[in-house]
Design an enzyme around this catalytic site. Structure first.
Site, PDB file in Angstrom:
ATOM      1  CE  LYS B  78     -13.762  -4.819   3.590  1.00 51.83           C
ATOM      2  NZ  LYS B  78     -12.431  -4.794   2.934  1.00 51.83           N
ATOM      3  CB  SER B 153     -10.408  -2.719   5.568  1.00 54.89           C
ATOM      4  OG  SER B 153     -10.554  -3.265   4.264  1.00 54.89           O
ATOM      5  CB  SER B 177      -8.334  -5.052   2.933  1.00 56.43           C
ATOM      6  OG  SER B 177      -7.930  -3.797   3.396  1.00 56.43           O
TER       7      SER B 177
END
Ligand SMILES: [Zn+2]
Lengths: 496, 484
Positions: B78, B153, B177
């Site tokens: 990420k 996210s 997330s």
């Protein structure tokens, strides 16, 4: 109208740790800009602070030295504001639950001492430095960013600029003694801000205060506060109002200038620092730090020998306890001859204190008393034996006063009791002062010579031992208070 | 063999046996990325050249007889975790040009074990969002239905795993997330206990809630990665000095007698009917494996979203103060310092980030602190106590991961509150600091994955893995692949 000044100081001391508070960067002063930085102290994304335990230890060491309560549970907080020298956009500081609370220091004050209370001592990180160059450019040096900084906050107990300066001096001495700060005000490793207000004498509420910054020497602390107090009093006397604001000392112009008003003041939005666990201080750690402070006695002892020329035996005894050493240094700083002060402390003073098991900080006889007494011996006003009786008398009266002060709220006690004992008053009261006034002694001698013409004739004919007779008569006439040296001199002159 | 479809355990076994080389595997993944990335948009940065270099290096290590579960395994990270020398943007313009000179602890651990970085994946800007629509660098689409969001996210990481654009990925979870996108994309997402995994190098959103975790195709892969990334880090003083068990050792252990708590507050109106049905079936399936369902209550659940949005935004308002245009990242020149600050932050941050900075600044302001931040901290303690009390009688808690399956792109962007409610079932776990996993537990009639959340006690990831593995192995959901 008479005004009283109220001053509280916030002293910032850079701690003598080798590395910064949250990273491994060096804290050395004077290196090239931004050479002592890393992702952590530059505030790069994703980095985290890790507490330098030494910094916490130094604050606790300071807290012990000034009699604070050391918190067993303490927390860090973020103080949020934007400034280029603050790379994270917040300063890691302490808000609720500081490391140390309470405590006090004693400062010399017009021949006596005054206790200045402390509110708290906490640990925070220093900011960097903005440097404004030419061509409309500014630069940021982050070498100082993250250097551990200790903030010592005093109670509003300070009443004069002189006391403020003495407070700073005292703090500096202590911090240097326990080896946590080098105390260098020029390089900024010791700095202070002051909250200053004035109020009509007798008024209980504080007046509106201003916050003074940029006083980077002892002299400037005194000057800046002096200026600011006069400014505030004049403002009030002219019917004006004090505006709550932050003011800067301008050393070149010798004035204080407004920096920002209360309305412009930051809302720092303090909240607990989530990246650091709370600090838990165990009793065993405090004990260990206490032991470390005692080790520092060696350093002090060596200084007493070199600085005051004391024999090792004296230095050893005087530094055995911090409070004893402080008593000694106070007396010396008031003008006492170190060896004489030492002799009296180790002799009569310790004997009296030990008899009643009174700690020296509660000694009813203060360093200023001893220094006054020593001066009277030196100039021949009293001799050593008389001095001893005065010494004991002051000690006794002091105790009465201390006891009375403890019962201050009793209305029956007369106010005179509270006034401090003065050495010279006791000497006069006991009629101990020698007559050194030549005219007074001369009158007495003239009288003796007139009444004893036979003896005068015999002395002049060579009977020298009659000198003793004349001296005896003169001492008798002055009830023993004439200075024998002056009597001898005058007789020799007259009998020529 | 379709190499891109392999799991970590399959790929590492093949590499160890010499059936495939790390370079072959990496090339297969980049072929796959070439084929599907245009449809998915999982990555912000694809690091092919760098990856091939790493794969060659891993190959050398294999030839030297070295063994390791991660040696030569292509993984996506990420884009809010710092990677030395590789752009790390947080999907924000303000860090659009930021190349960290340091490596985050988690990726350092992966690097040392010879992983191959395929690229940095898309996220909601600074991890603020639940759909990966709040990115400065384009939307990520759900591989099961590209008209739908992948969740957020960590939407880029979850989509990349689901679309086989990597073997496994790393995400971060502040309020759901990792778990919510894993649920939306039909993969396995693990949020460890707060303090289990170092946060050093993870760009902070809300420091007291953020936690890094793996997103994988199977529970076994999740446990393998947890073995590697867990542990106390001297660079993160909030990382716990707890002992690290071998998480794979509990896999395959039976769950007979295991007490699974079913909190009534998590099966309420607003939960999609199909989602509710699949989760109930999952509970039945666990029961058939010997687990014992227990009805429990977590009474303060209703306050979780409000509490979270006060605490998370408060911390974010402070964490994001460093992006001021002075030191690194994007700068918009202004006429003076204040103007530069304002222009930089106005242009550098997206709307959702600005909204949260404003909310958090307000909650911490003098005069409001007690009513908001302090009160929220108190409620947080109550929520934590809810869980602790429940765990006195149960071993794990089972709930849906998200109230709905993946929603349509654009469906909730106009209504932040609707978007915030998407995390209603995951947020409490972050507030309480517990570990939790999301695993696939079915598909809707529209072929969208549904996620099952399993929550454990503090530092009891083992119970979570044991339960998740038992369920996974008794079903086929994890074997389904989206048609791309
Ligand atoms: Zn540093």
């Amino acid at each position: 109208m008479q005004y009283e000044t109220v001053i509280g100081l916030e002293v910032h001391a850079q701690l003598l740790t080798g590395t910064k508070m949250f990273c491994g960067c060096s804290t050395r002063f004077g290196s090239g800009p931004n050479t002592q930085t890393c992702p952590i102290c530059i505030g790069m994304p994703g980095v985290l602070p890790v507490m330098n335990k030494k910094a916490v230890e130094y604050v606790i060491r300071t807290g012990i030295a000034v009699d604070c309560r050391i918190s067993s549970y303490s927390r860090f907080a973020r103080k949020n504001y934007f400034y280029p020298d603050l790379p994270k956009g917040y300063q890691i500081s302490q808000y609720e639950l500081p490391l140390c609370e309470g405590g006090f220091v004693e400062i010399p004050d017009s021949g006596s001492t005054k206790k200045i209370g402390l509110t708290r001592i906490h640990l925070e990180e220093d900011a960097g430095k903005n440097i404004h160059g030419g061509a409309n450019l500014s630069f940021v040096d982050l070498n100082r960013t993250g250097v551990p900084l200790m903030e010592i906050v005093s109670e509003p107990d300070i009443r004069t600029p002189k006391q403020a300066m003495e407070f700073m001096k005292k703090i500096r001495t202590i911090l240097r003694y326990i080896n946590v700060c080098d105390g260098n005000m020029e390089q900024g490793s010791l700095r202070c801000d002051a909250n200053v207000s004035v109020r009509p004498v007798g008024q209980r509420e504080f007046g509106t205060k201003t916050e003074m910054k940029n006083m980077n020497s002892f002299k400037f602390v005194e000057k800046a506060l002096d200026y600011e107090i006069k400014r505030q009093i004049k403002m009030l006397a002219d019917g004006g109002k004090i505006v709550q604001e932050t003011r800067l000392w301008n050393a070149e112009r010798g004035i204080t200038e407004s920096m920002r008003s209360k309305e412009e003041a930051h809302d720092y939005r303090y909240f607990p620092e989530p990246d650091l666990a709370p600090v838990e201080v165990e009793a065993s750690w405090i004990e260990k730090i206490k032991a470390d402070i005692n080790e520092l006695q060696d350093v002090k002892k060596a200084r007493f020998i070199s600085q005051f020329g004391l024999p090792e035996h004296d230095a050893e005894l005087l530094t055995s306890e911090r409070s004893v050493a402080e008593w000694f240094e106070q007396a010396v700083s008031l003008g006492g001859n170190p060896k004489n002060v030492s002799n009296w402390m180790m002799g009569d003073l310790m004997r009296l204190l030990n008899e009643e098991n009174i700690p020296i900080q509660n000694c009813p006889l203060k360093p200023a008393h001893l220094v006054d007494l020593l001066k009277l011996i030196e100039d021949g006003t009293i001799n050593r034996n008389q001095a001893k009786s005065v010494f004991v008398e002051i000690y006794k009266r002091g105790k009465v006063i201390q006891a009375a002060k403890g019962k201050m709220n009793l209305p029956a006690l007369k106010i005179e009791v509270y006034s401090e004992v003065k050495v010279i008053d006791i000497v006069k009261e006991k009629g101990l002062a020698q007559i050194s006034d030549e005219s007074e002694i001369e009158a007495a001698i003239n009288d003796i010579l007139e009444k004893n013409p036979g003896e005068v004739e015999r002395f002049k004919a060579g009977e020298a031992k009659l000198m003793g007779f004349f001296v005896g008569q003169a001492m008798k006439a002055t009830k023993g208070k004439a200075n024998p040296k002056i009597v001898n001199e005058l007789l020799r002159k007259k009998l020529g | 063999m379709a190499l891109h479809k392999l799991t970590i355990s399959e790929a590492s076994a093949a590499i160890e046996k010499g059936e495939i080389s790390p370079v072959e595997l990496a090339n297969a993944l980049f072929d796959r990325i070439d084929a599907v990335e245009k449809k998915i948009g999982a990555y912000v940065t694809i690091t092919m050249e760098h990856a091939i270099g790493q794969a060659k290096e891993a190959g050398n290590r294999v030839r030297n007889g070295e063994k390791g579960k991660l040696l030569g395994i292509p993984m996506a990270i990420k884009d809010n975790m710092c990677t030395e020398g590789i752009k790390t943007t947080c999907s924000s313009n303000i860090l659009g040009n930021f190349i960290p000179p340091y490596e985050s602890t988690v990726t350092q651990e992966l690097k040392e074990r010879g992983y191959v970085l395929t690229g940095k994946t898309n996220l909601d800007e600074f991890a603020m969002g639940s759909s990966t629509e709040n990115s400065a660098f384009g939307y990520t689409k759900n591989p099961w239905d590209t008209a739908r969001v992948p969740g957020g996210s960590s939407g880029g990481s979850a989509a990349a795993v689901a679309a086989d654009e990597c073997i496994a990925a790393i995400g971060s979870d502040t309020g759901g997330s990792i778990r919510q996108p894993a649920s939306f994309c039909g993969v396995v997402g693990m949020k460890p206990t707060y303090g289990r995994v170092s946060r050093y190098g993870l760009v902070a959103f809300a420091s007291s809630l953020d936690q890094i975790g793996p997103i994988t195709k199977t529970v076994e892969d999740s446990a393998i990665l947890m073995n590697i990334i867990s542990g106390n880090d001297p660079y993160d003083s909030t990382s716990a000095p707890a002992a690290i068990p071998d998480f794979t050792s509990v896999l395959g252990k039976e769950i007979k007698g295991l007490k699974i708590g079913i909190p009534k507050e998590y099966f309420i109106e607003g939960i999609d009917a199909e989602v509710g049905e699949h989760v109930k079936n999952a509970v039945k399936q666990l029961e058939s494996l010997g687990a014992v369902p227990v009805d429990i209550s977590l009474p303060h659940t209703g306050y979780a979203v409000a509490t979270y949005y006060i605490l998370a935004t408060s911390e974010a308002s402070s964490n994001l103060a460093r992006y001021d245009g002075v030191k690194y990242g994007f700068r918009a020149e202004g006429k003076d310092l204040l103007d530069t600050y304002m222009k930089t932050r106005a242009k550098g941050f997206g709307d959702e980030v600005k909204r949260r900075i404003i909310l958090g600044t307000y909650a911490l302001s003098s005069g409001y602190y007690d009513a908001y931040y302090k009160k929220a901290q108190q409620v947080r303690t109550l929520i934590k106590q809810d869980f602790e009390k429940a765990f006195e009688t149960v071993d794990v808690i089972v709930t849906p991961t998200a109230p709905t399956p993946a929603f349509r792109a654009g469906e909730k962007t106009a209504d932040p509150l609707q978007m915030y409610l998407s995390d209603i079932l995951t947020i409490s776990v972050n507030l309480a600091g517990m570990p939790a996993i999301s695993i696939p537990c079915g598909f809707t009639s529209g072929s969208l994955p549904v996620g099952l959340q399993i929550v454990g006690k503090h530092f009891d990831e083992e119970a979570v893995f044991k339960t998740a593995y038992a369920y996974e192995q008794s079903t086929d959901w994890h074997k389904r692949k989206p048609k791309l």
